[in-house]
Structures are given as C-alpha cells and as structure tokens.
Design a protein around this motif. Structure first.
Motif, PDB file in Angstrom:
ATOM      1  N   LYS A 112      -0.931  -0.358  -4.307  1.00  0.00           N
ATOM      2  CA  LYS A 112      -2.225   0.048  -3.777  1.00  0.00           C
ATOM      3  C   LYS A 112      -3.191   0.236  -4.935  1.00  0.00           C
ATOM      4  O   LYS A 112      -2.780   0.495  -6.069  1.00  0.00           O
ATOM      5  N   LEU A 113      -4.471   0.134  -4.646  1.00  0.00           N
ATOM      6  CA  LEU A 113      -5.520   0.252  -5.650  1.00  0.00           C
ATOM      7  C   LEU A 113      -6.423   1.418  -5.311  1.00  0.00           C
ATOM      8  O   LEU A 113      -6.785   1.632  -4.152  1.00  0.00           O
ATOM      9  N   THR A 114      -6.800   2.179  -6.341  1.00  0.00           N
ATOM     10  CA  THR A 114      -7.701   3.318  -6.166  1.00  0.00           C
ATOM     11  C   THR A 114      -8.872   3.169  -7.115  1.00  0.00           C
ATOM     12  O   THR A 114      -8.692   3.021  -8.335  1.00  0.00           O
ATOM     13  N   GLU A 115     -10.065   3.206  -6.560  1.00  0.00           N
ATOM     14  CA  GLU A 115     -11.273   3.016  -7.367  1.00  0.00           C
ATOM     15  C   GLU A 115     -11.592   4.254  -8.185  1.00  0.00           C
ATOM     16  O   GLU A 115     -11.407   5.399  -7.734  1.00  0.00           O
ATOM     17  N   ARG A 172       8.835   2.362   6.094  1.00  0.00           N
ATOM     18  CA  ARG A 172       7.946   3.256   5.348  1.00  0.00           C
ATOM     19  C   ARG A 172       7.390   2.559   4.111  1.00  0.00           C
ATOM     20  O   ARG A 172       6.231   2.749   3.741  1.00  0.00           O
ATOM     21  N   GLN A 173       8.207   1.730   3.453  1.00  0.00           N
ATOM     22  CA  GLN A 173       7.732   1.004   2.274  1.00  0.00           C
ATOM     23  C   GLN A 173       6.614   0.020   2.619  1.00  0.00           C
ATOM     24  O   GLN A 173       5.743  -0.257   1.794  1.00  0.00           O
ATOM     25  N   ARG A 220      -7.226   2.072 -10.693  1.00  0.00           N
ATOM     26  CA  ARG A 220      -5.821   2.416 -10.933  1.00  0.00           C
ATOM     27  C   ARG A 220      -4.978   1.664  -9.916  1.00  0.00           C
ATOM     28  O   ARG A 220      -5.275   1.661  -8.713  1.00  0.00           O
ATOM     29  N   LEU A 221      -3.920   1.030 -10.390  1.00  0.00           N
ATOM     30  CA  LEU A 221      -2.985   0.329  -9.507  1.00  0.00           C
ATOM     31  C   LEU A 221      -1.672   1.100  -9.486  1.00  0.00           C
ATOM     32  O   LEU A 221      -1.064   1.324 -10.532  1.00  0.00           O
ATOM     33  N   ASP A 222      -1.254   1.537  -8.301  1.00  0.00           N
ATOM     34  CA  ASP A 222       0.037   2.200  -8.127  1.00  0.00           C
ATOM     35  C   ASP A 222       1.046   1.178  -7.626  1.00  0.00           C
ATOM     36  O   ASP A 222       0.914   0.662  -6.505  1.00  0.00           O
ATOM     37  N   LEU A 223       2.016   0.870  -8.465  1.00  0.00           N
ATOM     38  CA  LEU A 223       3.090  -0.050  -8.091  1.00  0.00           C
ATOM     39  C   LEU A 223       4.183   0.767  -7.416  1.00  0.00           C
ATOM     40  O   LEU A 223       4.910   1.515  -8.069  1.00  0.00           O
ATOM     41  N   LEU A 224       4.279   0.631  -6.108  1.00  0.00           N
ATOM     42  CA  LEU A 224       5.161   1.487  -5.322  1.00  0.00           C
ATOM     43  C   LEU A 224       6.578   0.924  -5.228  1.00  0.00           C
ATOM     44  O   LEU A 224       7.549   1.677  -5.224  1.00  0.00           O
ATOM     45  N   HIS A 225       6.675  -0.398  -5.115  1.00  0.00           N
ATOM     46  CA  HIS A 225       7.991  -1.032  -5.009  1.00  0.00           C
ATOM     47  C   HIS A 225       7.934  -2.394  -5.679  1.00  0.00           C
ATOM     48  O   HIS A 225       6.975  -3.149  -5.489  1.00  0.00           O
ATOM     49  N   ASP A 244      -2.031   5.969   3.638  1.00  0.00           N
ATOM     50  CA  ASP A 244      -2.084   4.959   2.581  1.00  0.00           C
ATOM     51  C   ASP A 244      -1.869   3.540   3.093  1.00  0.00           C
ATOM     52  O   ASP A 244      -2.047   2.573   2.342  1.00  0.00           O
ATOM     53  N   ALA A 245      -1.467   3.406   4.355  1.00  0.00           N
ATOM     54  CA  ALA A 245      -1.087   2.085   4.864  1.00  0.00           C
ATOM     55  C   ALA A 245      -2.207   1.060   4.716  1.00  0.00           C
ATOM     56  O   ALA A 245      -1.959  -0.102   4.386  1.00  0.00           O
ATOM     57  N   LYS A 246      -3.451   1.480   4.940  1.00  0.00           N
ATOM     58  CA  LYS A 246      -4.571   0.540   4.863  1.00  0.00           C
ATOM     59  C   LYS A 246      -4.827   0.068   3.438  1.00  0.00           C
ATOM     60  O   LYS A 246      -5.480  -0.951   3.222  1.00  0.00           O
ATOM     61  N   LYS A 247      -4.308   0.801   2.462  1.00  0.00           N
ATOM     62  CA  LYS A 247      -4.536   0.441   1.058  1.00  0.00           C
ATOM     63  C   LYS A 247      -3.448  -0.476   0.498  1.00  0.00           C
ATOM     64  O   LYS A 247      -3.621  -1.020  -0.594  1.00  0.00           O
ATOM     65  N   LEU A 248      -2.339  -0.609   1.209  1.00  0.00           N
ATOM     66  CA  LEU A 248      -1.212  -1.339   0.649  1.00  0.00           C
ATOM     67  C   LEU A 248      -1.497  -2.836   0.565  1.00  0.00           C
ATOM     68  O   LEU A 248      -2.093  -3.425   1.467  1.00  0.00           O
TER      69      LEU A 248
END
Length: 430
Positions: free
Chosen positions: A252-255, A219-220, A264-269, A229-233
């Motif tokens: 992942k990055l969100t415009e 999942r990570q 915005r950068l989401d640091l997931l792990h 969200d997989a395509k954004k990782l």
C-alpha cells in the motif's frame, strides 16, 4: 485428525479451577450467530480493536468451521452473555528443518477483559489449550504473540524471529541481478487461488512457515468487511518466461502531505518461489516513482535485499520475536525434523506442566533422522521446555542460550545437530 478437536470436551482441570471462582469455562457454539457474535466482540475488545459491524462479524463466523473457540463467562456482570476471556485454536502443519512438516496446535485470540485481569483466566485458558493439544496427540503448540512476557511461563520459547525493514530508496540504488521475470498488476480475484497455491508450494523451504487458508489468506488480500486499508492495497505478480507465477507482492502507498514526491510504500507480503522472482519484485518496489521510503513488514532475519542495493546502511532493521513454540511430545517433535549432524546427546528437560519433562536420548544418524527415547544416562545438556521450544527449528542458537545462562552443559553437539541451513521464519500473524 478430522474433526476430533471440535468434539473433544472442554478441559476439565481448568473448568473446575474457574468454577470455584464462579466463572464458567466452555466452548462456543459457532453455529449460533448470537453466541459467536458475543465471543467475537469480546475478542476484539480484548485487542482494543474497533467495534465490528454485524456484517463483519458474520463474515468472520463463516471462516471458523474448523476452529475450536473457548470462552470464560461471569454470570454476575452486566452482560453475562459476553465472555470475559477468549481463545481459539485449530490443528495446522508447521514446516521443520528437512523440508518436512509437524502437526501443531495453533493458538490465537487469547484475551482477558480489563475487568478480570490478575484472576488466573489467561493461565486457565492457555493450560486448557495445551492439555487439549496433548489429548489430541499433537507434538507442539504454536502462537504469535502481542505480549512477549506472558508465554514463557507456559513453556513457549521464541523459535523464529522476524524483522521489519525501513529502506531509504533515495540511497538504495539497485545493484542486484537483472531479472528475466515479468511483473504486472493483478486483481484480488486473479491472485486468490493461484497465489495461495504458491504459498503452499514454497512453504516447505523455510522452517517456521505454516499451512493456512481461509481468513489468514483472505485478510492478506484485503477481503475482510470493514478493512479500512483494503482500498489502498495493490497486488502485483511475477511470471517467469513461460508465463508461470513465481512470486507476488501486496503493498500500500501513503502520501506525504508535505511533499507529493515522498510517498511511503508498505510492503505487507512478498512471496517468491525463485531467486529471479525475488529480485524482480524487490527491484519493482524499490524503484517505484514518487516513493522515498519502503517499509517491509515481517521479513526473515536473513533477507538478501540488503546485499542487492548500493548502500547497506540504507536498510534499517528492527527485529522482533514472532513465532513461539511449545513442545508437548519430545520424541514425536524431535523425530519429525531432520538434523544437521549425526551424533548422540542426552537432554534433561524440566517442565512444570509435565508434558516435556524427562531425560531424553537423542540419536541422529548420517541421514539426519532422529531416534528419541527415555534414558537414565547422565544428561549432557539441561534446559527447560521453553529453551527446547526456542531451539527446535534451529532459529535460536544453543550456544547463545548457554552464554545467556539459559542452557547448561556441553552444547557443542547440540549446536551442530540443531543448526538449520535456512533461517526459521513465519511470514504471517495468526
């Protein structure tokens, strides 16, 4: 333990309690695709998740070989084959102070259909899971929670907190160490085996971390069917000067549609084995072009990065309870960990479910090893099973609980003994 947890019959006490209300508590035959699909859809519905495709459900079924799935069925509803309540559990290892592990019963997927709330189904399921864990000889049970008001009544305490960090990168100039590590992008296939080996390699350094693989790892990496969200990782790794993996990050990055320079950068792990890799990966994240905000999810309460940027206030913190623990066998649980100071203290623990009930002598030698036994001596400290679970990893201070009126008696020795030099932290949901 082997597969004992898969063959043990469903808890008879909860089964009989529900039977009187014309409800059936039973295990799910995960070898039956239809039975599993009905359970999986009920679980997803309980968490208000999207309806999964048959392909996604079949992929999830491929991961559950070592898990024990339980459901409650109501034969009078329009879809009697679909459970109206769910839970799943499996044995795992959780790190405790002293770079040691304790065996635990990991509980997940606890749901009750909105049509059947307030009828005692959650209580029946959770008490069944605790009695099952006790029957299997597991010293503690563990879960991560979506609702923090539920689990205290079953003797769980919040043992490891976590933080979400929101960082304004326009203010957070890097002032930390200059790393010698090399950061580079990698594919999922390149990280899948080596990354998981790193997770397990560093696990014993932090109380609260757990051993895992399968769906919790895949999942990570964005490998689940239907993961939007997989395509954004994006995945990066950090190697040391010898070319060995010492850390990795998944983000992942969100415009921002109003300004292309304000991503915005989401640091997931973020997992690291060395301080050098930690500095390299955090600097890589914070200095990425076109990014104005980094949101780091589920980070430890003692995260060093705030001391590695020019403006301490550029890092905003939101704290949450995360890992909840429930002690089932007091001697086994306490003797599994290392304590920070020698001494003797007598604990009186009250437990409505009976598992941890008693007056216990805790004696710790100079090495930090504990011996625990029943005693008739007067208690130095009184608490419930919930407080015992909370202080177990050293993540919650006994002095804090005393000030809050949750713990009574002289907690001075308890404070010194239970303290952990490393803050308790669990880096995943399960």
């Amino acid at each position: 333990m082997g597969t004992d947890h898969l063959t043990l019959p469903v808890d008879p006490t909860s089964r009989e309690r529900l039977r009187t209300d014309n409800l059936r508590l039973d295990l799910v035959d995960t070898a039956d695709p239809d039975a599993y699909a009905a359970w999986a859809r009920a679980e997803s519905r309980g968490f208000h998740s999207s309806v999964e495709t048959d392909e996604a459900i079949e992929q999830r079924r491929s991961y559950v070989g070592g898990r024990r799935l339980t459901g409650v069925w109501d034969g009078t509803v329009a879809e009697p084959f679909a459970p109206v309540a769910t839970s799943e559990a499996w044995p795992t290892e959780i790190t405790v102070p002293g770079r040691r592990s304790v065996s635990a019963w990991a509980i997940s997927g606890v749901t009750v259909a909105p049509t059947h709330r307030r009828h005692g189904l959650a209580r029946a399921l959770l008490e069944a899971e605790l009695r099952t864990a006790h029957e299997l000889g597991l010293p503690i049970a563990a879960l991560t929670v979506s609702e923090s008001t539920i689990y205290g009544r079953f003797g769980f305490g919040p043992a490891a907190l976590a933080r979400d960090l929101t960082i304004d990168t326009r203010r957070a100039a890097w002032t930390g160490p200059v790393s010698t590590g090399r950061v580079h992008f990698v594919s999922t296939d390149q990280l899948r085996d080596e990354g998981l080996a790193l997770v397990e390699r560093v696990r014993l350094a932090t109380p609260g971390q757990m051993s895992y693989d399968g769906i919790l790892w895949d999942r990570q990496l964005g490998l689940m069917v239907g993961d939007e969200d997989a395509k954004k990782l994006r995945l990066v790794r950090c190697d040391d000067s010898a070319g060995d993996l010492q850390g990795f990050a998944v983000f992942k990055l969100t415009e921002n549609p109003a300004d292309f320079t304000q991503y915005r950068l989401d640091l997931l792990h973020l997992v690291t084995a060395t301080d050098d890799a930690y500095a390299a990966l955090w600097r890589f994240v914070l200095e990425m072009d076109l990014v104005s905000e980094v949101v780091a999810h589920l980070r430890p309460v003692d995260e060093p990065v705030r001391w590695m940027v020019s403006d301490f206030r550029s890092v905003k913190v939101a704290e949450l309870d995360h890992l909840w623990l429930r002690v089932l066998d007091v001697p086994a649980a306490l003797q599994a960990r290392t304590f920070a100071a020698p001494g003797r203290v007598v604990l009186e623990v009250t437990d409505p479910l009976g598992f941890a009930e008693g007056t216990w002598s805790l004696e710790v030698d100079e090495s930090g090893a504990a011996a625990v036994s029943v005693t008739e001596d007067p208690p130095d400290v009184r608490m419930t099973a919930q407080e015992l679970g909370a202080i177990y990893l050293g993540g919650v201070s006994p002095a804090t609980l005393t000030a809050a009126g949750r713990l009574t008696g002289d907690a001075t020795r308890l404070e010194a003994m239970f303290r952990s030099p490393v803050a308790a932290w669990l880096s995943i949901w399960f």
